[in-house]
Write a protein that holds these residues in place. Structure first.
Motif, PDB file in Angstrom:
ATOM      1  N   UNK A   1       0.835  -1.201   0.000  1.00 27.60           N
ATOM      2  CA  UNK A   1       0.000   0.000   0.000  1.00 27.60           C
ATOM      3  C   UNK A   1       0.872   1.255   0.000  1.00 27.60           C
ATOM      4  N   UNK A   2       1.886   1.265   0.865  1.00 30.40           N
ATOM      5  CA  UNK A   2       2.769   2.426   0.924  1.00 30.40           C
ATOM      6  C   UNK A   2       3.530   2.644  -0.373  1.00 30.40           C
ATOM      7  N   UNK A   3       4.063   1.574  -0.938  1.00 29.48           N
ATOM      8  CA  UNK A   3       4.813   1.696  -2.181  1.00 29.48           C
ATOM      9  C   UNK A   3       3.951   2.128  -3.343  1.00 29.48           C
ATOM     10  N   UNK A   4       2.768   1.527  -3.454  1.00 25.12           N
ATOM     11  CA  UNK A   4       1.851   1.891  -4.533  1.00 25.12           C
ATOM     12  C   UNK A   4       1.394   3.341  -4.392  1.00 25.12           C
ATOM     13  N   UNK A   5       1.078   3.748  -3.172  1.00 26.06           N
ATOM     14  CA  UNK A   5       0.627   5.127  -2.938  1.00 26.06           C
ATOM     15  C   UNK A   5       1.718   6.124  -3.310  1.00 26.06           C
ATOM     16  N   UNK A   6       2.955   5.837  -2.902  1.00 27.92           N
ATOM     17  CA  UNK A   6       4.069   6.740  -3.195  1.00 27.92           C
ATOM     18  C   UNK A   6       4.318   6.843  -4.697  1.00 27.92           C
ATOM     19  N   UNK A   7       4.298   5.698  -5.383  1.00 32.31           N
ATOM     20  CA  UNK A   7       4.602   5.709  -6.819  1.00 32.31           C
ATOM     21  C   UNK A   7       3.479   6.365  -7.632  1.00 32.31           C
ATOM     22  N   UNK A   8       2.223   6.094  -7.270  1.00 34.88           N
ATOM     23  CA  UNK A   8       1.120   6.693  -8.007  1.00 34.88           C
ATOM     24  C   UNK A   8       1.096   8.210  -7.789  1.00 34.88           C
TER      25      UNK A   8
ATOM     26  N   UNK B   1       0.944  17.701 -11.029  1.00 38.93           N
ATOM     27  CA  UNK B   1       0.220  17.964  -9.784  1.00 38.93           C
ATOM     28  C   UNK B   1       1.166  18.640  -8.792  1.00 38.93           C
ATOM     29  N   UNK B   2       0.747  19.718  -8.142  1.00 41.40           N
ATOM     30  CA  UNK B   2       1.617  20.380  -7.152  1.00 41.40           C
ATOM     31  C   UNK B   2       2.015  19.421  -6.034  1.00 41.40           C
ATOM     32  N   UNK B   3       3.175  19.683  -5.447  1.00 40.99           N
ATOM     33  CA  UNK B   3       3.705  18.786  -4.433  1.00 40.99           C
ATOM     34  C   UNK B   3       2.786  18.604  -3.247  1.00 40.99           C
ATOM     35  N   UNK B   4       2.177  19.682  -2.772  1.00 46.57           N
ATOM     36  CA  UNK B   4       1.317  19.547  -1.597  1.00 46.57           C
ATOM     37  C   UNK B   4       0.084  18.714  -1.904  1.00 46.57           C
ATOM     38  N   UNK B   5      -0.424  18.841  -3.145  1.00 41.69           N
ATOM     39  CA  UNK B   5      -1.551  17.995  -3.546  1.00 41.69           C
ATOM     40  C   UNK B   5      -1.110  16.549  -3.737  1.00 41.69           C
ATOM     41  N   UNK B   6       0.122  16.376  -4.222  1.00 44.57           N
ATOM     42  CA  UNK B   6       0.647  15.019  -4.370  1.00 44.57           C
ATOM     43  C   UNK B   6       0.765  14.315  -3.029  1.00 44.57           C
ATOM     44  N   UNK B   7       1.180  15.052  -1.992  1.00 43.38           N
ATOM     45  CA  UNK B   7       1.248  14.457  -0.661  1.00 43.38           C
ATOM     46  C   UNK B   7      -0.117  14.049  -0.156  1.00 43.38           C
ATOM     47  N   UNK B   8      -1.110  14.902  -0.369  1.00 39.90           N
ATOM     48  CA  UNK B   8      -2.483  14.563   0.028  1.00 39.90           C
ATOM     49  C   UNK B   8      -2.977  13.358  -0.768  1.00 39.90           C
ATOM     50  N   UNK B   9      -2.614  13.309  -2.056  1.00 44.63           N
ATOM     51  CA  UNK B   9      -3.022  12.178  -2.896  1.00 44.63           C
ATOM     52  C   UNK B   9      -2.452  10.869  -2.357  1.00 44.63           C
TER      53      UNK B   9
ATOM     54  N   UNK C   1      -1.731  10.114   0.708  1.00 43.78           N
ATOM     55  CA  UNK C   1      -2.483   9.746   1.919  1.00 43.78           C
ATOM     56  C   UNK C   1      -3.847   9.165   1.546  1.00 43.78           C
ATOM     57  N   UNK C   2      -4.536   9.808   0.605  1.00 44.21           N
ATOM     58  CA  UNK C   2      -5.876   9.347   0.224  1.00 44.21           C
ATOM     59  C   UNK C   2      -5.834   8.013  -0.514  1.00 44.21           C
ATOM     60  N   UNK C   3      -4.795   7.798  -1.310  1.00 38.90           N
ATOM     61  CA  UNK C   3      -4.649   6.505  -1.994  1.00 38.90           C
ATOM     62  C   UNK C   3      -4.469   5.393  -0.968  1.00 38.90           C
ATOM     63  N   UNK C   4      -3.636   5.644   0.030  1.00 39.43           N
ATOM     64  CA  UNK C   4      -3.464   4.657   1.094  1.00 39.43           C
ATOM     65  C   UNK C   4      -4.761   4.381   1.829  1.00 39.43           C
ATOM     66  N   UNK C   5      -5.511   5.441   2.120  1.00 41.12           N
ATOM     67  CA  UNK C   5      -6.811   5.277   2.782  1.00 41.12           C
ATOM     68  C   UNK C   5      -7.748   4.439   1.931  1.00 41.12           C
ATOM     69  N   UNK C   6      -7.799   4.698   0.631  1.00 36.58           N
ATOM     70  CA  UNK C   6      -8.683   3.950  -0.266  1.00 36.58           C
ATOM     71  C   UNK C   6      -8.301   2.477  -0.314  1.00 36.58           C
ATOM     72  N   UNK C   7      -6.998   2.190  -0.363  1.00 35.08           N
ATOM     73  CA  UNK C   7      -6.551   0.791  -0.394  1.00 35.08           C
ATOM     74  C   UNK C   7      -6.916   0.080   0.898  1.00 35.08           C
ATOM     75  N   UNK C   8      -6.720   0.733   2.034  1.00 35.92           N
ATOM     76  CA  UNK C   8      -7.086   0.116   3.303  1.00 35.92           C
ATOM     77  C   UNK C   8      -8.580  -0.098   3.426  1.00 35.92           C
TER      78      UNK C   8
END
Length: 343
Positions: A75-82, A92-100, A102-109
């Motif tokens: 989950x962590x690796x996929x979220x970071x790479x996506x 995508x701006x960096x701050x939005x990428x960081x939020x993305x 987090x949200x990708x990890x939440x969706x996977x969980x």
């Protein structure tokens, strides 16, 4: 500190862990001639401690409901790479990428939790499957490519920041731990998750939805994996297919050594943080004493196995004591009782 407070500290399960941390720091300081406590060494130590803390807490969230999350690293690796692709290829701006991330990890969980509930398959099997799927998806996203961190300078600025001489990403990990401790102490949903993990039948009879607890626990675990992905993007020079590949053992070691039961119903936030520090000290000792990297995994695995075995033995003794106590015959009736019965 009064005698009662001192007794509580001495009997706390975190006290032995804190002692091990202090001894580990002392040994490494002596071995290095004091350079282990140099500013550069301290900064490096805490920088690489952030990830073990967060992924340990992520695993703790699922252990609390009697589940396992084998997909922590995936989950962590996929979220970071996506998220890295969103920033590098789509601007995508960096701050939005960081939020993305987090949200990708939440969706996977959250997806893991839904799969566990709707298929009625144990989380071990479900997360084993999703680990394989997400690892394959991660490779499909980046292949042999390394996406350099030049695409997210805002996150890199977070990774370089060092308030009070300690990396900001470590303070982020500590803040996550503090928030999580408050949540498990005061939030109703968190208490429901612990109740479901401790005794699902009793939780059901109390009106608690075990299904909701399972989904919430896996979602929380995924959310924390997303935060770990954010820390990776902030601290590493790039993202590639290897991100998250070595997280699984550390994610189990921290909460189990920290005192979290495999059968559910318990959390140990401070214990998990201290155990993650011990794992990091073991890794530092490997470098200091020039040991083979495989010895680190051997030592950590042996400690985890020993901790689980000790926990099982202690649980059996407690269960046996409770059974013996329940079989103890009642005390003989008093004279007053005999008189009443005779009447």
């Amino acid at each position: 500190m009064n005698n009662a407070s001192l007794a509580r500290v001495l009997h706390s399960p975190n006290t032995p862990l804190a002692i091990v941390v202090v001894l580990g720091v002392a040994v490494l300081t002596v071995q290095s001639g004091g350079s282990f406590l140099s500013p550069i060494s301290v900064q490096t130590f805490f920088q690489f401690l952030a990830i073990p803390i967060v992924i340990g807490l992520a695993q703790m969230a699922t252990l609390a409901v009697g589940q396992l999350n084998l997909a922590v690293g995936a989950i962590g690796g996929f979220s970071a790479c996506l998220a890295a692709i969103f920033m590098a290829d789509f601007g995508l701006p960096g701050w939005l990428g960081g939020i993305a991330a987090i949200l990708i990890g939440l969706a996977c969980g959250f997806a893991n939790g839904l799969l566990v509930v709707f298929t009625r398959i144990n989380g071990f099997v479900v997360t084993l499957a999703t680990m394989t799927i997400l690892s394959g998806a991660q490779y499909a996203l980046v292949g042999t490519r390394t996406i350099t961190a030049d695409a997210w300078p805002e996150l890199q600025a977070i990774g370089r920041a060092q308030p009070l001489g300690i990396p900001l990403i470590f303070w982020i990990a500590v803040a996550i731990a503090v928030v999580l401790a408050i949540v498990y102490r005061h939030a109703l949903l968190a208490r429901d998750m612990l109740a479901s993990g401790g005794n699902p039948l009793a939780a059901t009879l109390s009106g608690i939805s075990n299904n909701r607890s399972l989904v919430a626990a896996h979602a929380l675990s995924g959310l924390l994996c997303g935060f770990a992905a954010l820390i990776v993007l902030a601290s590493l020079p790039g993202a590639n297919k290897s991100v998250g590949g070595d997280w699984l053992l550390s994610s189990f070691a921290a909460p189990i050594i920290g005192g979290v039961s495999l059968v559910g119903g318990t959390v140990a936030v401070l214990g998990t943080v201290l155990a993650a520090t011990i794992v990091r000290l073991v890794d530092s000792a490997r470098a200091a004493f020039q040991l083979d990297p495989s010895w680190v995994n051997f030592v950590i695995g042996a400690v985890v196995l020993g901790t689980v075995a000790f926990d099982r033995v202690r649980a059996r003794r407690q269960s046996g004591a409770q059974r013996r106590q329940s079989k103890t015959p009642d005390a003989p009736p008093t004279a007053a009782v005999r008189a009443v019965e005779g009447a």
